[in-house]
Design a protein around this motif. Structure first.
Motif, PDB file in Angstrom:
ATOM      1  N   LYS A  29       1.094  -1.118  -0.142  1.00  0.00           N
ATOM      2  CA  LYS A  29       0.346   0.391   0.071  1.00  0.00           C
ATOM      3  C   LYS A  29       0.631   1.491   0.167  1.00  0.00           C
ATOM      4  CE  LYS A  29      -4.064  -2.009   2.615  1.00  0.00           C
ATOM      5  NZ  LYS A  29      -4.571  -2.298   3.755  1.00  0.00           N
ATOM      6  N   CYS A  30       2.113   1.594  -0.210  1.00  0.00           N
ATOM      7  CA  CYS A  30       3.219   2.202  -0.003  1.00  0.00           C
ATOM      8  C   CYS A  30       2.992   3.312  -1.146  1.00  0.00           C
ATOM      9  CB  CYS A  30       4.611   1.898  -0.120  1.00  0.00           C
ATOM     10  SG  CYS A  30       5.056   1.540   1.764  1.00  0.00           S
ATOM     11  N   THR A  31       2.861   4.399  -1.093  1.00  0.00           N
ATOM     12  CA  THR A  31       1.959   5.186  -2.613  1.00  0.00           C
ATOM     13  C   THR A  31       3.624   5.349  -3.147  1.00  0.00           C
ATOM     14  OG1 THR A  31       3.346   7.168  -1.778  1.00  0.00           O
ATOM     15  CG2 THR A  31       0.901   6.732  -0.830  1.00  0.00           C
ATOM     16  N   PHE A  32       5.448   5.003  -3.175  1.00  0.00           N
ATOM     17  CA  PHE A  32       6.079   5.287  -3.521  1.00  0.00           C
ATOM     18  C   PHE A  32       6.397   3.863  -5.023  1.00  0.00           C
ATOM     19  CE2 PHE A  32       7.188   4.147   0.815  1.00  0.00           C
ATOM     20  CZ  PHE A  32       7.930   3.385   0.324  1.00  0.00           C
ATOM     21  N   CYS A  33       5.482   3.470  -4.142  1.00  0.00           N
ATOM     22  CA  CYS A  33       6.341   1.388  -4.814  1.00  0.00           C
ATOM     23  C   CYS A  33       5.393   0.552  -5.349  1.00  0.00           C
ATOM     24  CB  CYS A  33       6.272   0.181  -2.833  1.00  0.00           C
ATOM     25  SG  CYS A  33       6.746  -1.050  -3.912  1.00  0.00           S
ATOM     26  N   GLY A  34       5.560   1.103  -6.947  1.00  0.00           N
ATOM     27  CA  GLY A  34       4.823   0.072  -7.802  1.00  0.00           C
ATOM     28  C   GLY A  34       5.127  -1.669  -8.181  1.00  0.00           C
ATOM     29  N   THR A  35       6.662  -2.216  -7.177  1.00  0.00           N
ATOM     30  CA  THR A  35       6.589  -3.401  -7.797  1.00  0.00           C
ATOM     31  C   THR A  35       5.296  -3.911  -7.482  1.00  0.00           C
ATOM     32  OG1 THR A  35       8.759  -3.115  -6.096  1.00  0.00           O
ATOM     33  CG2 THR A  35       8.297  -4.974  -6.594  1.00  0.00           C
ATOM     34  N   TYR A  36       4.731  -4.668  -6.804  1.00  0.00           N
ATOM     35  CA  TYR A  36       3.321  -5.411  -6.498  1.00  0.00           C
ATOM     36  C   TYR A  36       2.739  -4.892  -7.288  1.00  0.00           C
ATOM     37  CZ  TYR A  36       7.108  -8.232  -4.197  1.00  0.00           C
ATOM     38  OH  TYR A  36       9.173  -8.148  -3.127  1.00  0.00           O
ATOM     39  N   ARG A  37       2.400  -3.990  -7.586  1.00  0.00           N
ATOM     40  CA  ARG A  37       0.253  -3.493  -8.644  1.00  0.00           C
ATOM     41  C   ARG A  37       0.667  -4.394  -8.349  1.00  0.00           C
ATOM     42  NH1 ARG A  37      -0.578   0.456  -4.894  1.00  0.00           N
ATOM     43  NH2 ARG A  37       0.949   1.898  -4.462  1.00  0.00           N
ATOM     44  N   GLY A  38      -1.389  -4.803  -8.505  1.00  0.00           N
ATOM     45  CA  GLY A  38      -1.398  -5.864  -8.865  1.00  0.00           C
ATOM     46  C   GLY A  38      -1.789  -7.656  -8.979  1.00  0.00           C
ATOM     47  N   PRO A 206       5.500   5.113 -12.539  1.00  0.00           N
ATOM     48  CA  PRO A 206       4.514   5.192 -13.108  1.00  0.00           C
ATOM     49  C   PRO A 206       3.497   4.332 -12.406  1.00  0.00           C
ATOM     50  CG  PRO A 206       6.684   5.339 -14.682  1.00  0.00           C
ATOM     51  CD  PRO A 206       7.197   4.890 -14.015  1.00  0.00           C
ATOM     52  N   ASN A 207       2.309   4.882 -12.483  1.00  0.00           N
ATOM     53  CA  ASN A 207       1.021   4.560 -11.638  1.00  0.00           C
ATOM     54  C   ASN A 207       1.062   3.990 -10.485  1.00  0.00           C
ATOM     55  OD1 ASN A 207       0.062   3.795 -14.694  1.00  0.00           O
ATOM     56  ND2 ASN A 207       1.518   2.425 -14.956  1.00  0.00           N
ATOM     57  N   THR A 208       1.469   4.694  -9.450  1.00  0.00           N
ATOM     58  CA  THR A 208       1.823   5.018  -8.179  1.00  0.00           C
ATOM     59  C   THR A 208       1.210   5.688  -7.806  1.00  0.00           C
ATOM     60  OG1 THR A 208       4.114   6.104  -8.180  1.00  0.00           O
ATOM     61  CG2 THR A 208       3.630   3.447  -8.104  1.00  0.00           C
ATOM     62  N   PRO A 209       0.678   5.940  -6.609  1.00  0.00           N
ATOM     63  CA  PRO A 209      -0.152   6.776  -6.177  1.00  0.00           C
ATOM     64  C   PRO A 209       0.401   8.382  -6.329  1.00  0.00           C
ATOM     65  CG  PRO A 209      -0.488   5.446  -4.742  1.00  0.00           C
ATOM     66  CD  PRO A 209       0.207   4.837  -5.293  1.00  0.00           C
ATOM     67  N   LEU A 210       1.824   8.069  -5.702  1.00  0.00           N
ATOM     68  CA  LEU A 210       2.932   9.114  -5.796  1.00  0.00           C
ATOM     69  C   LEU A 210       3.252   9.326  -6.980  1.00  0.00           C
ATOM     70  CD1 LEU A 210       5.118  11.264  -4.018  1.00  0.00           C
ATOM     71  CD2 LEU A 210       6.519   9.340  -4.074  1.00  0.00           C
ATOM     72  N   TYR A 211       3.708   9.094  -7.548  1.00  0.00           N
ATOM     73  CA  TYR A 211       3.897   9.659  -9.442  1.00  0.00           C
ATOM     74  C   TYR A 211       2.353  10.215  -9.475  1.00  0.00           C
ATOM     75  CZ  TYR A 211       4.724   9.332 -14.523  1.00  0.00           C
ATOM     76  OH  TYR A 211       4.924   9.651 -16.271  1.00  0.00           O
ATOM     77  N   GLU A 212       1.067  10.168  -8.804  1.00  0.00           N
ATOM     78  CA  GLU A 212       0.287  10.249 -10.199  1.00  0.00           C
ATOM     79  C   GLU A 212       0.198  12.201  -9.793  1.00  0.00           C
ATOM     80  OE1 GLU A 212      -1.814   9.664 -12.596  1.00  0.00           O
ATOM     81  OE2 GLU A 212      -0.640   7.953 -12.152  1.00  0.00           O
ATOM     82  N   ASP A 213       0.278  12.049  -7.897  1.00  0.00           N
ATOM     83  CA  ASP A 213       0.393  12.838  -7.409  1.00  0.00           C
ATOM     84  C   ASP A 213       1.572  14.193  -7.513  1.00  0.00           C
ATOM     85  OD1 ASP A 213      -1.350  12.957  -5.376  1.00  0.00           O
ATOM     86  OD2 ASP A 213      -0.316  11.715  -3.674  1.00  0.00           O
ATOM     87  N   TYR A 214       2.247  13.482  -7.885  1.00  0.00           N
ATOM     88  CA  TYR A 214       3.740  14.773  -8.849  1.00  0.00           C
ATOM     89  C   TYR A 214       2.716  15.244 -10.185  1.00  0.00           C
ATOM     90  CZ  TYR A 214       7.699  15.200 -12.195  1.00  0.00           C
ATOM     91  OH  TYR A 214       8.582  16.026 -12.670  1.00  0.00           O
ATOM     92  N   ARG A 215       2.362  14.249 -10.782  1.00  0.00           N
ATOM     93  CA  ARG A 215       1.812  15.272 -12.104  1.00  0.00           C
ATOM     94  C   ARG A 215       1.113  16.073 -12.209  1.00  0.00           C
ATOM     95  NH1 ARG A 215       0.316  10.896 -17.248  1.00  0.00           N
ATOM     96  NH2 ARG A 215       0.169  12.215 -18.294  1.00  0.00           N
ATOM     97  N   ALA A 216       0.046  15.247 -11.346  1.00  0.00           N
ATOM     98  CA  ALA A 216      -0.862  16.275 -10.345  1.00  0.00           C
ATOM     99  C   ALA A 216      -0.529  17.891 -10.229  1.00  0.00           C
ATOM    100  CB  ALA A 216      -2.182  15.812  -9.776  1.00  0.00           C
ATOM    101  N   GLY A 217       0.873  18.200  -9.724  1.00  0.00           N
ATOM    102  CA  GLY A 217       0.941  18.651  -9.338  1.00  0.00           C
ATOM    103  C   GLY A 217       1.256  19.136  -8.249  1.00  0.00           C
TER     104      GLY A 217
END
Length: 289
Positions: A29-38, A206-217
């Motif tokens: 559930k960590c916002t920065f980690c995409g290793t095991y998404r899905g 990409p495709n992590t919550p932190l990445y989306e926060d970055y893209r949204a400013g």
């Protein structure tokens, strides 16, 4: 070997036998980690694990270390985990150390006696992702534990005789809490007093919550000089009785390897030179996860 999904291991386990006993991460559930998404976390079946130990006994006779993959092998119930360690000891007697990832939750689930039992059966090192010692940052990245809990669990592992390697992430707090994150992380590391510290620099996935926060400013990614200033503050607040501090991961702009407390002043001097522009930093293309 019967590998499933994504397999990761610490840099120091590069030459180890990689025995996958779980798939994915028990938290994930960590916002920065995409290793095991899905990926859905599961403990692998005992017969598959035992087949892989038998395979290693036949084909992996040069490796002296073994790492239990994936994200949190320590969460395996004690009886099953002991059986795995005992099989490793019996069939791979040349293996001198077994390592695994462990988070605050999984360490807390083991009693002091159980951890000591695991140590007696070969578990020699646990790798813990602290990421930050700042509670505000830990909550923001959905780490699932407070700094106080991290300290207690790190000390608990060490008290059982298990070596402790702790990872922290430069830049994970963004710009607004950069200094608070660095100071608090150094203080938590000092309270834990791990055998090894690994400092990584944040690289957005990409495709992590932190990445989306970055893209949204909503999350500002700090630059190389800010990362370096954060490293200096963190390092200056880290006091280990006897340990290795690494910031030589491929993600870092300035590779550092220091034995504390002996190398403290030399490393601070090197960082100051880099901040003054007298030491060249890694270019972006040279960095990697």
């Amino acid at each position: 070997m019967h590998y499933e999904g994504t397999i990761i291991r610490p840099p120091s386990e590069a030459n180890s036998i990689l025995l996958q006993v779980t798939v994915g991460c028990s938290r994930n559930k960590c916002t920065f980690c995409g290793t095991y998404r899905g990926e859905r976390f599961k403990i692998k079946k005992d017969d598959i694990i035992m087949q892989d130990i038998a395979f290693a006994a036949r084909y992996c006779r040069r490796q002296r270390r073994l790492f239990l993959c994936d994200g949190d092998a320590l969460i395996i119930p004690q009886k099953r985990l002991l059986a795995i360690l005992q099989a490793i000891g019996e069939q791979l007697p040349w293996v001198t150390r077994v390592g695994a990832y462990g988070n605050a939750k999984s360490i807390d689930m083991k009693s002091a006696e159980e951890l000591a039992q695991l140590r007696a059966n070969g578990l020699g090192i646990l790798y813990m992702g602290l990421e930050s010692g700042d509670d505000t940052t830990l909550k923001a990245i959905n780490k699932g534990a407070t700094a106080e809990q991290m300290i207690a669990m790190g000390r608990k592992a060490k008290a059982a005789g298990i070596k402790l390697s702790v990872t922290v992430i430069l830049g994970i707090a963004g710009r607004e809490r950069s200094r608070e994150h660095a100071e608090a992380t150094g203080k938590v590391l000092s309270a834990m007093d791990p055998d090894y510290v690994g400092a990584l620099s944040l690289m957005l996935v990409p495709n992590t919550p932190l990445y989306e926060d970055y893209r949204a400013g909503r999350f500002p990614l700090i630059g190389p000089e800010e990362m370096l200033a954060e490293l200096r503050t963190l390092f200056a607040h880290t006091h280990l009785s006897k340990g290795l501090f690494h910031a030589n991961h491929a993600s870092n702009y300035l590779p550092i390897r220091a034995r504390l407390p002996k190398d403290r002043e030399a490393v601070l001097g090197l960082i100051d030179q880099a901040l003054a522009g007298k030491v060249r930093l890694r270019s972006e293309w040279q960095r990697g996860l």
